[in-house]
Write an enzyme that holds these catalytic residues in place. Structure first.
Site, mmCIF file in Angstrom:
data_model
loop_
_atom_site.group_PDB
_atom_site.id
_atom_site.type_symbol
_atom_site.label_atom_id
_atom_site.label_comp_id
_atom_site.label_asym_id
_atom_site.label_seq_id
_atom_site.Cartn_x
_atom_site.Cartn_y
_atom_site.Cartn_z
ATOM 1 N N LYS A 179 29.739 -25.278 -15.131
ATOM 2 C CA LYS A 179 28.786 -25.325 -14.007
ATOM 3 C C LYS A 179 29.105 -26.493 -13.079
ATOM 4 O O LYS A 179 29.148 -26.328 -11.856
ATOM 5 C CB LYS A 179 27.360 -25.422 -14.562
ATOM 6 C CG LYS A 179 26.272 -25.399 -13.506
ATOM 7 C CD LYS A 179 24.982 -24.838 -14.068
ATOM 8 C CE LYS A 179 24.288 -25.776 -15.032
ATOM 9 N NZ LYS A 179 23.695 -26.964 -14.390
ATOM 10 N N SER A 180 29.319 -27.661 -13.636
ATOM 11 C CA SER A 180 29.594 -28.850 -12.809
ATOM 12 C C SER A 180 30.843 -28.637 -11.956
ATOM 13 O O SER A 180 30.872 -28.966 -10.762
ATOM 14 C CB SER A 180 29.817 -30.071 -13.699
ATOM 15 O OG SER A 180 28.634 -30.423 -14.359
ATOM 16 N N ARG A 188 31.451 -28.203 -7.681
ATOM 17 C CA ARG A 188 32.384 -29.095 -6.980
ATOM 18 C C ARG A 188 33.522 -28.314 -6.341
ATOM 19 O O ARG A 188 33.996 -28.666 -5.250
ATOM 20 C CB ARG A 188 32.919 -30.138 -7.970
ATOM 21 C CG ARG A 188 31.844 -31.195 -8.306
ATOM 22 C CD ARG A 188 32.147 -31.875 -9.623
ATOM 23 N NE ARG A 188 31.277 -33.004 -9.911
ATOM 24 C CZ ARG A 188 30.051 -32.910 -10.434
ATOM 25 N NH1 ARG A 188 29.527 -31.719 -10.729
ATOM 26 N NH2 ARG A 188 29.341 -33.997 -10.672
ATOM 27 N N ARG A 224 11.505 -33.107 -9.439
ATOM 28 C CA ARG A 224 12.510 -34.067 -9.931
ATOM 29 C C ARG A 224 12.758 -35.195 -8.927
ATOM 30 O O ARG A 224 12.680 -34.984 -7.714
ATOM 31 C CB ARG A 224 13.811 -33.316 -10.272
ATOM 32 C CG ARG A 224 13.575 -32.301 -11.385
ATOM 33 C CD ARG A 224 14.830 -31.574 -11.785
ATOM 34 N NE ARG A 224 15.790 -32.463 -12.422
ATOM 35 C CZ ARG A 224 17.012 -32.085 -12.776
ATOM 36 N NH1 ARG A 224 17.406 -30.835 -12.559
ATOM 37 N NH2 ARG A 224 17.836 -32.931 -13.352
ATOM 38 N N SER A 232 24.603 -41.525 -13.664
ATOM 39 C CA SER A 232 24.404 -40.204 -13.069
ATOM 40 C C SER A 232 25.621 -39.777 -12.262
ATOM 41 O O SER A 232 25.944 -40.360 -11.228
ATOM 42 C CB SER A 232 23.168 -40.200 -12.160
ATOM 43 O OG SER A 232 23.146 -38.999 -11.405
ATOM 44 N N ASP A 277 23.563 -33.345 -21.468
ATOM 45 C CA ASP A 277 22.922 -32.019 -21.454
ATOM 46 C C ASP A 277 22.839 -31.393 -22.846
ATOM 47 O O ASP A 277 22.292 -30.297 -23.005
ATOM 48 C CB ASP A 277 23.695 -31.074 -20.523
ATOM 49 C CG ASP A 277 23.565 -31.494 -19.070
ATOM 50 O OD1 ASP A 277 22.556 -32.134 -18.716
ATOM 51 O OD2 ASP A 277 24.491 -31.187 -18.282
ATOM 52 N N LYS A 311 14.999 -34.234 -16.511
ATOM 53 C CA LYS A 311 15.910 -33.081 -16.365
ATOM 54 C C LYS A 311 15.100 -31.866 -15.896
ATOM 55 O O LYS A 311 14.025 -32.008 -15.357
ATOM 56 C CB LYS A 311 16.630 -32.830 -17.690
ATOM 57 C CG LYS A 311 17.623 -33.938 -18.049
ATOM 58 C CD LYS A 311 18.779 -33.980 -17.082
ATOM 59 C CE LYS A 311 19.750 -35.099 -17.367
ATOM 60 N NZ LYS A 311 20.714 -35.277 -16.289
ATOM 61 N N ARG A 343 18.287 -24.925 -21.107
ATOM 62 C CA ARG A 343 18.844 -25.484 -22.354
ATOM 63 C C ARG A 343 17.793 -25.535 -23.468
ATOM 64 O O ARG A 343 18.128 -25.430 -24.652
ATOM 65 C CB ARG A 343 19.461 -26.852 -22.085
ATOM 66 C CG ARG A 343 20.588 -26.771 -21.057
ATOM 67 C CD ARG A 343 21.513 -27.949 -21.088
ATOM 68 N NE ARG A 343 22.284 -28.026 -19.854
ATOM 69 C CZ ARG A 343 23.360 -27.289 -19.567
ATOM 70 N NH1 ARG A 343 23.815 -26.409 -20.446
ATOM 71 N NH2 ARG A 343 23.988 -27.417 -18.415
HETATM 72 C C1 S3P Z 1 25.735 -33.079 -13.677
HETATM 73 C C2 S3P Z 1 25.338 -34.338 -14.045
HETATM 74 C C3 S3P Z 1 24.271 -34.604 -15.025
HETATM 75 C C4 S3P Z 1 23.929 -33.359 -15.836
HETATM 76 C C5 S3P Z 1 23.811 -32.143 -14.977
HETATM 77 C C6 S3P Z 1 25.140 -31.870 -14.287
HETATM 78 C C7 S3P Z 1 26.793 -32.933 -12.678
HETATM 79 O O1 S3P Z 1 23.111 -34.999 -14.318
HETATM 80 O O2 S3P Z 1 22.728 -33.570 -16.535
HETATM 81 O O3 S3P Z 1 23.466 -31.014 -15.748
HETATM 82 O O4 S3P Z 1 27.353 -31.826 -12.541
HETATM 83 O O5 S3P Z 1 27.105 -33.919 -11.992
HETATM 84 P P1 S3P Z 1 22.857 -36.540 -13.917
HETATM 85 O O6 S3P Z 1 23.805 -36.896 -12.869
HETATM 86 O O7 S3P Z 1 21.434 -36.553 -13.440
HETATM 87 O O8 S3P Z 1 23.042 -37.322 -15.192
#
Ligand code: S3P
Length: 464
Positions: free
Chosen positions: A45-46, A50, A146, A191, A343, A370, A418
């Site tokens: 996902k991350s 990007r 959030r 973060s 996560d 979260k 999750r």
């Molecule tokens: C993520 C960073 C994390 C993670 C999120 C995905 C990312 O969050 O919990 O699911 O893709 O950069 P934080 O940056 O708030 O730690």
């Protein structure tokens, strides 16, 4: 927060506080006799977010394979399209993005709805801060609760104007300055989203933008920026890392392969470990060292996981994992490991619930903000399934059942993917079924989760 701007109430035009519009779908997971087979997991996902964002900023066409086609990623691609980027998908699943170049986005006509996605929202806030126009953002009932000041603060130092509703929350607007200021920023919370937002805004700034992290977080943005030709360095400093990006590069399109998401693989890793008679091979899982804290932790607890065929795919380490059933024992998970498995605590909690002895986890303050308050959601869910646990503001202690926990409970998922998936895994390992009140959120990161587990021998069904 500069000038306390993010304290002001702001109602973005054309938006109202969203109610959850999707129907509720209950799921039930029944005790499982064993998981067997070979599988892959959906794309990371991350990295998918990007890949779309950096491809949008390149000049020309980027092809992306293995992208996660989930609700979260769909919201990011729709937002980029609303900013003038052409994004398409071929029948074979490959995505193509025709990038408009750094600073080439156009003002979106509508409020950008980021759904449930904190990553999409925060990264695109960084992107928006590099453009002189105003971008309005909102999200679903979870996302609008959030905290956004963590991103608004550095963007305001860079010259952007960020107006949030009360409590530094969405809906919010970002207006970029005429010329973004390159800054040196110490990220106050670990973060990757904040780091990435600053780097994305820094792409539009002249000169060098620096980010210092006291604890290193996932570095997918840095790796991918380098792959697109940006000048970026990451140097270890005082146990953390200092990242320096030269602004206003021309990003060059490049083909990207998105590896399998190690966070999604975590559900299979734990399930195959705690369900007796299991033997599962998961191919093509991302092995970024800043993402594999769960793997290290499970190994320390006694898991039987073999790493095979390690390789590099498009700048990210990848491997195949072979997971067999094992008896776990409780351990103390150090706070320093939290960024590499941030996560994964919901699914680690399920492993701890089946382990012999007590597992303690420290450094969990971020879990409170979260997709839900995960510490509270885990504690309540475990209690509903007959497992004892205690939590403090930033820690969790679980007293393992030393085998299958009782189960036989209904768990509130709090619209958190999750939490939902974690407790369904617990139901597979428990003595009696576990139900979750709503599994709709699973589609944000792992579409087809129940069917996927079903193909390996699990029984996870919708409850009518
Ligand atoms: C993520 C960073 C994390 C993670 C999120 C995905 C990312 O969050 O919990 O699911 O893709 O950069 P934080 O940056 O708030 O730690």
């Amino acid at each position: 927060m500069i000038g306390g701007l993010c304290q002001k109430t702001f109602a973005a035009p054309n938006s109202s506080l969203p109610e959850k519009a999707v129907p509720v779908t209950q799921f039930r997971a029944k005790p499982c006799a064993g998981l067997q087979g070979e599988t892959t997991v959906p794309g990371d996902k991350s990295i998918s977010h990007r890949a779309l964002i950096l491809a949008a900023l390149a000049v020309g066409r980027t092809n992306i394979t293995g992208i996660l086609a989930s609700d979260d990623v769909t919201h990011t691609s729709a937002a980029l399209a609303a900013m003038g980027v052409s994004i398409g998908q071929k029948p074979d699943g490959m995505w193509h993005v025709d990038g408009v170049g750094i600073g080439g986005m156009r003002e979106p006509d509508q409020v950008l709805d980021m759904g449930n996605s904190g990553t999409g929202a925060r990264l695109l806030m960084g992107l928006a801060a590099g453009h002189t126009f105003t971008t309005n953002f909102t999200g679903d009932a979870s996302l609008v609760q959030r905290p956004m000041s963590r991103v608004a603060t550095p963007l305001e130092i860079m010259g952007a104007t960020v107006l949030c509703r009360s409590g530094d929350r969405m809906p919010l607007s970002v207006t970029g300055p005429q010329a973004p200021i390159p800054i040196a920023y110490d990220v106050p919370v670990p973060s990757a989203q904040v780091k990435s937002a600053v780097l994305l805004a820094g792409l539009c700034a002249p000169g060098e933008t620096e980010v210092f992290e006291a604890q290193a977080t996932r570095d997918h943005t840095e790796r991918m920026l380098a792959r697109f030709g940006a000048e970026i360095t990451a140097v270890p400093e005082n146990g953390g890392v200092r990242i320096t990006l030269v602004g206003q590069p021309e990003l060059i399109p490049t083909d990207i392969t998105v590896p399998g998401d190690p966070s999604s693989a975590g559900f299979l890793m734990v399930a195959a470990t705690v369900i007796p008679n299991s033997n599962v091979r998961i191919s093509g899982v991302g092995m970024n060292p800043l993402r594999i804290g769960l793997l290290d932790t499970l190994m320390e607890m006694g898991a039987d996981i073999r790493i095979e065929n390690p390789r590099d795919e498009g700048g990210e380490p990848v491997a195949d994992l072979v997971v067999k059933s094992a008896n776990l024992h409780g351990i103390s998970v150090p706070a320093a490991r939290a960024p590499s498995m941030i996560d994964e605590y919901p699914i680690l909690a399920m492993a701890a619930a089946c382990a012999t002895g007590t597992t303690t986890m420290a450094g969990l303050a971020e879990l409170r903000v979260k997709e839900s308050d995960r510490l509270a959601a885990i504690g309540d869910g475990l209690a509903a399934c007959g497992v004892q646990s205690t939590s403090a503001q930033d820690s969790l202690t679980i007293h393992g059942a030393g085998g299958p926990p009782p189960g036989d409970g209904t768990v509130h998922s709090h619209f958190d993917h999750r939490i939902a998936m974690g407790f369904l895994v617990l139901g597979l390992a428990a003595k009696a079924p576990v139900e979750i009140d709503d599994g709709e959120a699973i589609a944000t990161s792992y579409p087809g989760f129940a069917e996927h587990f079903g193909s390996l021998g699990a029984d996870i069904q919708e409850v009518s």
